[in-house]
Design an enzyme around this catalytic site. Structure first.
Site, PDB file in Angstrom:
ATOM      1  N   ARG A  50       0.370  -1.047   0.219  1.00 11.23           N
ATOM      2  CA  ARG A  50       0.235   0.246  -0.289  1.00 11.23           C
ATOM      3  C   ARG A  50       0.753   0.591   0.166  1.00 11.23           C
ATOM      4  O   ARG A  50       0.419   2.475  -0.268  1.00 11.23           O
ATOM      5  CB  ARG A  50      -0.814   0.123   1.269  1.00 11.23           C
ATOM      6  N   LYS A 156       0.647 -19.199   4.316  1.00 11.92           N
ATOM      7  CA  LYS A 156      -0.036 -19.611   5.290  1.00 11.92           C
ATOM      8  C   LYS A 156       0.170 -18.402   5.931  1.00 11.92           C
ATOM      9  O   LYS A 156       0.477 -18.050   6.718  1.00 11.92           O
ATOM     10  CB  LYS A 156       0.551 -21.633   6.523  1.00 11.92           C
ATOM     11  N   ASP A 185       4.109 -24.450   2.445  1.00 12.01           N
ATOM     12  CA  ASP A 185       4.407 -24.457   3.488  1.00 12.01           C
ATOM     13  C   ASP A 185       5.881 -24.475   3.705  1.00 12.01           C
ATOM     14  O   ASP A 185       5.978 -25.732   3.200  1.00 12.01           O
ATOM     15  CB  ASP A 185       3.792 -25.783   4.285  1.00 12.01           C
ATOM     16  N   HIS A 186       6.592 -24.027   4.518  1.00 11.34           N
ATOM     17  CA  HIS A 186       7.977 -23.847   3.774  1.00 11.34           C
ATOM     18  C   HIS A 186       8.535 -25.091   4.667  1.00 11.34           C
ATOM     19  O   HIS A 186       9.279 -25.567   4.115  1.00 11.34           O
ATOM     20  CB  HIS A 186       8.618 -22.693   4.547  1.00 11.34           C
ATOM     21  N   LYS A 190      12.056 -28.058   3.474  1.00 11.23           N
ATOM     22  CA  LYS A 190      14.003 -27.870   4.164  1.00 11.23           C
ATOM     23  C   LYS A 190      13.750 -29.113   3.471  1.00 11.23           C
ATOM     24  O   LYS A 190      13.468 -30.449   3.007  1.00 11.23           O
ATOM     25  CB  LYS A 190      13.099 -27.529   5.784  1.00 11.23           C
ATOM     26  N   ASP A 243      -0.661 -22.720  14.034  1.00 15.17           N
ATOM     27  CA  ASP A 243       0.588 -21.498  13.166  1.00 15.17           C
ATOM     28  C   ASP A 243       1.582 -22.893  13.205  1.00 15.17           C
ATOM     29  O   ASP A 243       1.943 -22.459  12.363  1.00 15.17           O
ATOM     30  CB  ASP A 243       0.887 -20.774  14.780  1.00 15.17           C
ATOM     31  N   HIS A 248       3.159 -27.228   9.960  1.00 14.82           N
ATOM     32  CA  HIS A 248       4.246 -27.878   9.713  1.00 14.82           C
ATOM     33  C   HIS A 248       4.380 -29.569  10.280  1.00 14.82           C
ATOM     34  O   HIS A 248       4.835 -30.214   9.932  1.00 14.82           O
ATOM     35  CB  HIS A 248       5.485 -27.302  10.225  1.00 14.82           C
ATOM     36  N   LYS A 348       6.877 -21.996  21.808  1.00 12.18           N
ATOM     37  CA  LYS A 348       8.041 -20.978  21.792  1.00 12.18           C
ATOM     38  C   LYS A 348       8.919 -21.035  23.727  1.00 12.18           C
ATOM     39  O   LYS A 348       7.996 -21.578  24.247  1.00 12.18           O
ATOM     40  CB  LYS A 348       7.009 -19.848  21.006  1.00 12.18           C
ATOM     41  N   LYS A 353      16.311 -24.299  19.455  1.00 10.65           N
ATOM     42  CA  LYS A 353      15.503 -24.223  18.491  1.00 10.65           C
ATOM     43  C   LYS A 353      16.119 -25.472  18.175  1.00 10.65           C
ATOM     44  O   LYS A 353      17.361 -25.911  17.506  1.00 10.65           O
ATOM     45  CB  LYS A 353      16.218 -23.339  17.940  1.00 10.65           C
TER      46      LYS A 353
HETATM   47  C1  BG6 Z   1       6.458 -20.242  10.608  1.00  7.32           C
HETATM   48  C2  BG6 Z   1       5.996 -19.822  12.019  1.00  7.32           C
HETATM   49  O1  BG6 Z   1       5.179 -20.949   9.644  1.00  7.32           O
HETATM   50  O2  BG6 Z   1       7.520 -21.007  11.056  1.00  7.32           O
HETATM   51  C3  BG6 Z   1       6.369 -18.669  12.694  1.00  7.32           C
HETATM   52  O3  BG6 Z   1       4.764 -19.141  11.669  1.00  7.32           O
HETATM   53  C4  BG6 Z   1       7.600 -19.898  13.609  1.00  7.32           C
HETATM   54  O4  BG6 Z   1       6.052 -18.665  14.264  1.00  7.32           O
HETATM   55  C5  BG6 Z   1       8.266 -20.352  11.985  1.00  7.32           C
HETATM   56  O5  BG6 Z   1       8.311 -19.038  14.243  1.00  7.32           O
HETATM   57  C6  BG6 Z   1       9.382 -21.715  12.517  1.00  7.32           C
HETATM   58  O6  BG6 Z   1       9.918 -21.767  10.768  1.00  7.32           O
HETATM   59  P1  BG6 Z   1      12.025 -22.615  11.183  1.00  7.32           P
HETATM   60  O7  BG6 Z   1      11.853 -22.969  10.135  1.00  7.32           O
HETATM   61  O8  BG6 Z   1      12.267 -21.424  11.850  1.00  7.32           O
HETATM   62  O9  BG6 Z   1      11.038 -23.021  11.858  1.00  7.32           O
END
Ligand code: BG6
Length: 504
Positions: A50, A156, A185-186, A190, A243, A248, A348, A353
């Site tokens: 925008r 998503k 869906d990323h 991976k 989420d 995922h 979270k 991680k």
């Molecule tokens: C996203 C979520 O789809 O995936 C986020 O909306 C999350 O909340 C993220 O942090 C995690 O992705 P990755 O690739 O860092 O594991």
């Protein structure tokens, strides 16, 4: 990956070009694709948002993002110029029923310059509420009519429950054909997630034991150390179930549990995944306390630094009942998996991680070793490490060196970084290139998304009906609420703490 020469001229239009996703992920991914020589010879990016800015201002801003988030580190001046010349920006207000004129003009200008009709990809990196106006605009302008050339990428969350996802599918289905729609869906981009298919179906070693006869249970963990960052507004209306789990985690579960496909055809793979979702035993509201756990972090410590509780985060309600942690016991009602629990958890502000799948095998049917030899005996297990240290570990029992017969566990480790020296592409690089190539294998079909919502919507409803009495219930930096440990303990199991650590 095919090199640029075989790919048709393409224009990628990114709606939400001023947003976090474009800045952190999409533009850096396109930059890396260009440097690796994977983009078509004729390629252009049009950012749409925008805000009224000039293309030069937009390029300057995204340059900072590429500097920060590209896996290659800081930009090389000459390479940046090559990339920057592909980028332009147009301002559009999707709420305006007359919007789209500037975008249309820019598309025509680029195609005029190239002297051809390019493939067009419209990437909706925008909130669900603006997806319909954006799609309606594309329809109104008639810029997305050619099913063989024009594609729509939808980020998503795809809806917020089953009815809204069905509505969005119907809405898009009235304007575009299914083969034009790429629901992203990323996690599916991976490397190690894709490797689950290779591991299971390119080796004859594992498939014969991949079933209830040999597998005791499966654990899927997707843990994050981050809180909600600047996304409190979105997250407080979503929560971990919407989420992370609906997309995922269920996608990973599908890859672990699916039947062998006949071919690598996109629809064949997607059919097999849908079969898993259809076989997931529905969770009834009266049993939800036994098989589903939710939690919310309070203040605590991550990597030695104090962090605020969820309710203290920006744009989060001080009385929020949104879950930042979710864990489940799922059962798959088919021959292969009858009686094998699949434990899923995500949260979270957990201590590390890490995303991984652990397959825990049954004990040998007959224990022939003297009891003193098997004091530290452990079942076989396969750990598929999705991140951060991508690889696969197989735990076996061996004789410990020495004059006594004493068994001990040893891990056979495969690490991507050691086995292959080439750097792996980021998930978004793989997925964006797939859209450019028109390969939908790693994207979700309408029925797949709906089946996943079918699984989680009863849980969402049950949770919404009874607000949590004990939130916040886990300190940041812990492995989540105690109830999640109890859920497994009741079945004689316990969470295996990731990265090989047994202790919490
Ligand atoms: C996203 C979520 O789809 O995936 C986020 O909306 C999350 O909340 C993220 O942090 C995690 O992705 P990755 O690739 O860092 O594991």
């Amino acid at each position: 990956m095919p090199k640029r020469s075989v790919l048709a001229p393409t224009i990628m239009v990114i709606f939400g070009a001023g947003g976090d996703l474009a800045w952190r992920k999409l533009i850096p991914a396109l930059y890396n694709l260009l440097l690796d020589g994977h983009l078509p010879e004729q390629f252009a990016i049009i950012g749409v948002a925008r805000k009224n800015v000039e293309s030069a201002g937009f390029r300057a801003k995204i340059r900072i993002g590429v500097d920060q988030f590209s896996r290659r580190g800081v930009i090389d001046e000459s390479l940046w110029d090559r990339f920057a010349e592909t980028i332009s920006y147009v301002s559009e207000d999707l709420a305006d029923p007359g919007s789209g004129i500037a975008l249309n003009a820019r598309l025509a200008e680029i195609e005029g310059m190239w002297g051809l009709r390019a493939n067009r990809i419209y990437y909706l990196a925008i909130p669900p509420t603006t997806m319909e106006p954006a799609a309606a605009m594309l329809q109104r302008l008639g810029v997305c009519r050619d099913c063989s050339r024009d594609r729509l990428v939808v980020e998503k969350p795809f809806g917020r429950d089953l009815p809204s996802a069905q509505m969005l599918n119907r809405f898009l289905g009235n304007m575009f054909v299914e083969s034009q729609i790429y629901r992203i869906d990323h996690y599916l981009g991976k490397e190690t997630v894709q490797n689950i298919l290779a591991f299971r179906f390119a080796n004859s070693l594992y498939e014969p034991i991949w079933n209830r006869r040999y597998i005791d249970h499966v654990q899927i963990t997707v843990a994050e150390t981050v809180g909600v960052e600047e996304r409190g507004d979105y997250y407080d209306h979503a929560g971990a179930l919407r989420d992370m789990v609906q997309n995922h985690l269920l996608q990973i579960l599908c890859l672990v549990a699916m039947e062998p496909p006949i071919s690598f055809d996109a629809d064949e793979i997607r059919n097999k995944k849908v079969d898993v979702l259809r076989a997931l035993r529905p969770i009834k509201s009266e049993e939800i306390h036994r098989v589903a756990v939710r939690g919310q972090y309070r203040k605590g410590t991550i990597h030695g630094s104090p962090v605020p509780g969820y309710r203290e985060e920006a744009s989060v309600s001080a009385e929020s009942a949104t879950e930042t942690y979710a864990a489940f016991t799922f059962h798959i009602d088919n021959w292969r998996w009858q009686g094998v629990p699949f434990y899923l958890r995500t949260g979270k502000r957990l201590p590390s991680k890490v995303s991984e799948v652990t397959i825990i095998f049954r004990s040998p049917p007959h224990q022939l070793f003297p009891s003193a030899a098997v004091e530290s005996w452990q079942p076989n297990r396969i750990v598929i490490r999705i991140q951060p240290e991508e690889g696969i570990d197989t735990r076996i029992q061996v004789k410990q060196p020495g004059t006594r017969l004493l068994l001990g566990a040893a891990d056979m480790q495969f690490r991507y970084s050691e086995a292959f020296k080439a750097p792996a592409p980021e998930a978004y690089e793989t997925l964006l290139l797939d859209v450019i190539r028109g390969d939908a294998t790693l994207f979700m079909r309408a029925d797949q998304v709906e089946c996943a919502w079918q699984v989680v919507t009863p849980i969402l409803d049950a949770w919404e009906a009874v607000p949590p009495a004990d939130f916040p219930d886990y300190p940041a930096g812990s492995w989540g609420p105690e109830a999640a440990d109890l859920m497994l303990a009741r079945e004689g199991h316990s969470w295996l703490h990731p990265a090989g650590r047994e202790e919490a």
